[in-house]
Motif scaffolding. Structure first.
Motif, PDB file in Angstrom:
ATOM      1  N   GLY A   1       0.791  -1.231   0.000  1.00 48.39           N
ATOM      2  CA  GLY A   1       0.000   0.000   0.000  1.00 48.39           C
ATOM      3  C   GLY A   1       0.819   1.274   0.000  1.00 48.39           C
ATOM      4  O   GLY A   1       0.253   2.367  -0.063  1.00 48.39           O
ATOM      5  N   GLY A   2       2.136   1.141   0.065  1.00 50.20           N
ATOM      6  CA  GLY A   2       2.955   2.337   0.020  1.00 50.20           C
ATOM      7  C   GLY A   2       2.943   2.974  -1.352  1.00 50.20           C
ATOM      8  O   GLY A   2       2.403   2.424  -2.314  1.00 50.20           O
ATOM      9  N   GLY A   3       3.540   4.166  -1.438  1.00 52.33           N
ATOM     10  CA  GLY A   3       3.593   4.854  -2.724  1.00 52.33           C
ATOM     11  C   GLY A   3       4.019   6.284  -2.542  1.00 52.33           C
ATOM     12  O   GLY A   3       4.498   6.682  -1.473  1.00 52.33           O
ATOM     13  N   SER A   4       3.863   7.055  -3.608  1.00 51.98           N
ATOM     14  CA  SER A   4       4.216   8.467  -3.592  1.00 51.98           C
ATOM     15  C   SER A   4       2.950   9.298  -3.665  1.00 51.98           C
ATOM     16  O   SER A   4       2.105   9.066  -4.544  1.00 51.98           O
ATOM     17  CB  SER A   4       5.115   8.795  -4.780  1.00 51.98           C
ATOM     18  OG  SER A   4       6.354   8.115  -4.685  1.00 51.98           O
ATOM     19  N   VAL A   5       2.837  10.251  -2.768  1.00 48.42           N
ATOM     20  CA  VAL A   5       1.670  11.129  -2.745  1.00 48.42           C
ATOM     21  C   VAL A   5       2.110  12.547  -2.474  1.00 48.42           C
ATOM     22  O   VAL A   5       3.208  12.787  -1.953  1.00 48.42           O
ATOM     23  CB  VAL A   5       0.639  10.705  -1.675  1.00 48.42           C
ATOM     24  CG1 VAL A   5       0.065   9.334  -1.984  1.00 48.42           C
ATOM     25  CG2 VAL A   5       1.240  10.739  -0.282  1.00 48.42           C
ATOM     26  N   GLN A   6       1.248  13.485  -2.795  1.00 48.42           N
ATOM     27  CA  GLN A   6       1.510  14.878  -2.488  1.00 48.42           C
ATOM     28  C   GLN A   6       1.106  15.171  -1.038  1.00 48.42           C
ATOM     29  O   GLN A   6       0.282  14.456  -0.468  1.00 48.42           O
ATOM     30  CB  GLN A   6       0.730  15.780  -3.442  1.00 48.42           C
ATOM     31  CG  GLN A   6       1.197  15.690  -4.873  1.00 48.42           C
ATOM     32  CD  GLN A   6       0.507  16.702  -5.775  1.00 48.42           C
ATOM     33  OE1 GLN A   6      -0.559  17.213  -5.451  1.00 48.42           O
ATOM     34  NE2 GLN A   6       1.122  17.006  -6.911  1.00 48.42           N
ATOM     35  N   PRO A   7       1.655  16.214  -0.463  1.00 50.43           N
ATOM     36  CA  PRO A   7       1.236  16.603   0.888  1.00 50.43           C
ATOM     37  C   PRO A   7      -0.274  16.795   0.944  1.00 50.43           C
ATOM     38  O   PRO A   7      -0.875  17.346   0.029  1.00 50.43           O
ATOM     39  CB  PRO A   7       1.973  17.931   1.106  1.00 50.43           C
ATOM     40  CG  PRO A   7       3.192  17.804   0.258  1.00 50.43           C
ATOM     41  CD  PRO A   7       2.756  17.051  -0.966  1.00 50.43           C
ATOM     42  N   GLY A   8      -0.855  16.284   2.030  1.00 52.03           N
ATOM     43  CA  GLY A   8      -2.299  16.327   2.161  1.00 52.03           C
ATOM     44  C   GLY A   8      -3.001  15.084   1.655  1.00 52.03           C
ATOM     45  O   GLY A   8      -4.201  14.902   1.895  1.00 52.03           O
ATOM     46  N   GLY A   9      -2.266  14.226   0.981  1.00 53.01           N
ATOM     47  CA  GLY A   9      -2.848  13.016   0.425  1.00 53.01           C
ATOM     48  C   GLY A   9      -3.001  11.911   1.448  1.00 53.01           C
ATOM     49  O   GLY A   9      -2.663  12.074   2.629  1.00 53.01           O
ATOM     50  N   SER A  10      -3.514  10.785   0.973  1.00 56.14           N
ATOM     51  CA  SER A  10      -3.792   9.647   1.855  1.00 56.14           C
ATOM     52  C   SER A  10      -3.226   8.359   1.265  1.00 56.14           C
ATOM     53  O   SER A  10      -3.125   8.215   0.038  1.00 56.14           O
ATOM     54  CB  SER A  10      -5.306   9.475   2.046  1.00 56.14           C
ATOM     55  OG  SER A  10      -5.875  10.592   2.679  1.00 56.14           O
ATOM     56  N   LEU A  11      -2.900   7.451   2.147  1.00 62.31           N
ATOM     57  CA  LEU A  11      -2.508   6.095   1.782  1.00 62.31           C
ATOM     58  C   LEU A  11      -3.043   5.144   2.834  1.00 62.31           C
ATOM     59  O   LEU A  11      -3.182   5.519   4.004  1.00 62.31           O
ATOM     60  CB  LEU A  11      -0.983   5.947   1.703  1.00 62.31           C
ATOM     61  CG  LEU A  11      -0.248   6.559   0.516  1.00 62.31           C
ATOM     62  CD1 LEU A  11       1.251   6.477   0.737  1.00 62.31           C
ATOM     63  CD2 LEU A  11      -0.639   5.882  -0.781  1.00 62.31           C
ATOM     64  N   ARG A  12      -3.308   3.923   2.419  1.00 61.42           N
ATOM     65  CA  ARG A  12      -3.719   2.888   3.358  1.00 61.42           C
ATOM     66  C   ARG A  12      -2.730   1.731   3.259  1.00 61.42           C
ATOM     67  O   ARG A  12      -2.645   1.070   2.227  1.00 61.42           O
ATOM     68  CB  ARG A  12      -5.123   2.387   3.043  1.00 61.42           C
ATOM     69  CG  ARG A  12      -5.688   1.433   4.102  1.00 61.42           C
ATOM     70  CD  ARG A  12      -6.885   0.704   3.564  1.00 61.42           C
ATOM     71  NE  ARG A  12      -7.658   0.064   4.601  1.00 61.42           N
ATOM     72  CZ  ARG A  12      -8.503  -0.941   4.363  1.00 61.42           C
ATOM     73  NH1 ARG A  12      -8.678  -1.395   3.137  1.00 61.42           N
ATOM     74  NH2 ARG A  12      -9.169  -1.481   5.364  1.00 61.42           N
ATOM     75  N   LEU A  13      -1.994   1.520   4.320  1.00 66.55           N
ATOM     76  CA  LEU A  13      -1.046   0.425   4.352  1.00 66.55           C
ATOM     77  C   LEU A  13      -1.715  -0.830   4.911  1.00 66.55           C
ATOM     78  O   LEU A  13      -2.557  -0.744   5.806  1.00 66.55           O
ATOM     79  CB  LEU A  13       0.154   0.781   5.223  1.00 66.55           C
ATOM     80  CG  LEU A  13       0.910   2.060   4.873  1.00 66.55           C
ATOM     81  CD1 LEU A  13       2.121   2.208   5.771  1.00 66.55           C
ATOM     82  CD2 LEU A  13       1.297   2.098   3.412  1.00 66.55           C
ATOM     83  N   SER A  14      -1.316  -1.964   4.382  1.00 69.66           N
ATOM     84  CA  SER A  14      -1.804  -3.248   4.866  1.00 69.66           C
ATOM     85  C   SER A  14      -0.632  -4.089   5.346  1.00 69.66           C
ATOM     86  O   SER A  14       0.473  -4.004   4.800  1.00 69.66           O
ATOM     87  CB  SER A  14      -2.545  -4.006   3.761  1.00 69.66           C
ATOM     88  OG  SER A  14      -3.679  -3.303   3.327  1.00 69.66           O
ATOM     89  N   CYS A  15      -0.887  -4.913   6.332  1.00 71.32           N
ATOM     90  CA  CYS A  15       0.113  -5.839   6.860  1.00 71.32           C
ATOM     91  C   CYS A  15      -0.565  -7.195   6.953  1.00 71.32           C
ATOM     92  O   CYS A  15      -1.408  -7.416   7.834  1.00 71.32           O
ATOM     93  CB  CYS A  15       0.586  -5.374   8.227  1.00 71.32           C
ATOM     94  SG  CYS A  15       1.632  -6.561   9.105  1.00 71.32           S
ATOM     95  N   ALA A  16      -0.243  -8.073   6.021  1.00 71.71           N
ATOM     96  CA  ALA A  16      -0.884  -9.382   5.961  1.00 71.71           C
ATOM     97  C   ALA A  16       0.036 -10.445   6.537  1.00 71.71           C
ATOM     98  O   ALA A  16       1.231 -10.485   6.235  1.00 71.71           O
ATOM     99  CB  ALA A  16      -1.231  -9.727   4.515  1.00 71.71           C
ATOM    100  N   ALA A  17      -0.535 -11.303   7.368  1.00 67.27           N
ATOM    101  CA  ALA A  17       0.243 -12.360   8.002  1.00 67.27           C
ATOM    102  C   ALA A  17      -0.015 -13.696   7.331  1.00 67.27           C
ATOM    103  O   ALA A  17      -1.123 -13.983   6.881  1.00 67.27           O
ATOM    104  CB  ALA A  17      -0.108 -12.462   9.477  1.00 67.27           C
TER     105      ALA A  17
END
Length: 133
Positions: free
Chosen positions: A8-24
């Motif tokens: 879920g990582g990536g490059s975004v501009q300030p003010g943007g959103s990301l959702r990271l996932s951690c799968a086991a």
């Protein structure tokens, strides 16, 4: 063998959103406290958030409080980190970590508590988050 995989990582501009996932895989997260950490270039790994085994206790680093939300879905064996209003200083590699040690759990349920990185046994490989205009 126990595995944690972040995505879920990536490059975004300030003010943007990301959702990271951690799968086991190889184990179930049901009885593990989970932490999110980040590491910027040239800096030490720092705790960002943790969630208790029950999911009732959620703690955050002060600088991300109100912008980040940690959650867990035991049915999907996955933990999430929703990151909103991202700032350039949020840039780094984000890691999830899991441990079922009683001390780690107790640190995560203390208001504002964040276990140290060395206290976690299981780690993912990390996902890059870059916040830049």
């Amino acid at each position: 063998q126990l595995h944690l995989v972040e995505s879920g990582g990536g490059s975004v501009q300030p003010g943007g959103s990301l959702r990271l996932s951690c799968a086991a895989s190889g184990f179930t997260l049901d009885d593990y406290a989970i932490g999110w950490f980040r590491q910027a270039p040239g800096k030490e790994r720092e705790g960002v958030s943790c969630i208790s085994v029950s999911g009732d206790s959620l703690n955050y680093k002060f600088s991300v409080k109100g912008r980040f939300t940690i959650s867990r879905d035991n049915a999907k064996n996955t933990v999430y980190l929703q990151m909103n209003s991202l700032k350039p200083e949020d840039t780094g590699i984000y890691y999830c970590a899991a441990d079922r040690d009683a001390h780690v759990h107790s640190m995560c349920v203390i208001p504002g508590g964040l276990p140290y990185a060395y206290e976690y046994t299981n780690w993912g490989q990390g996902t890059q988050v870059t916040v830049s205009s």
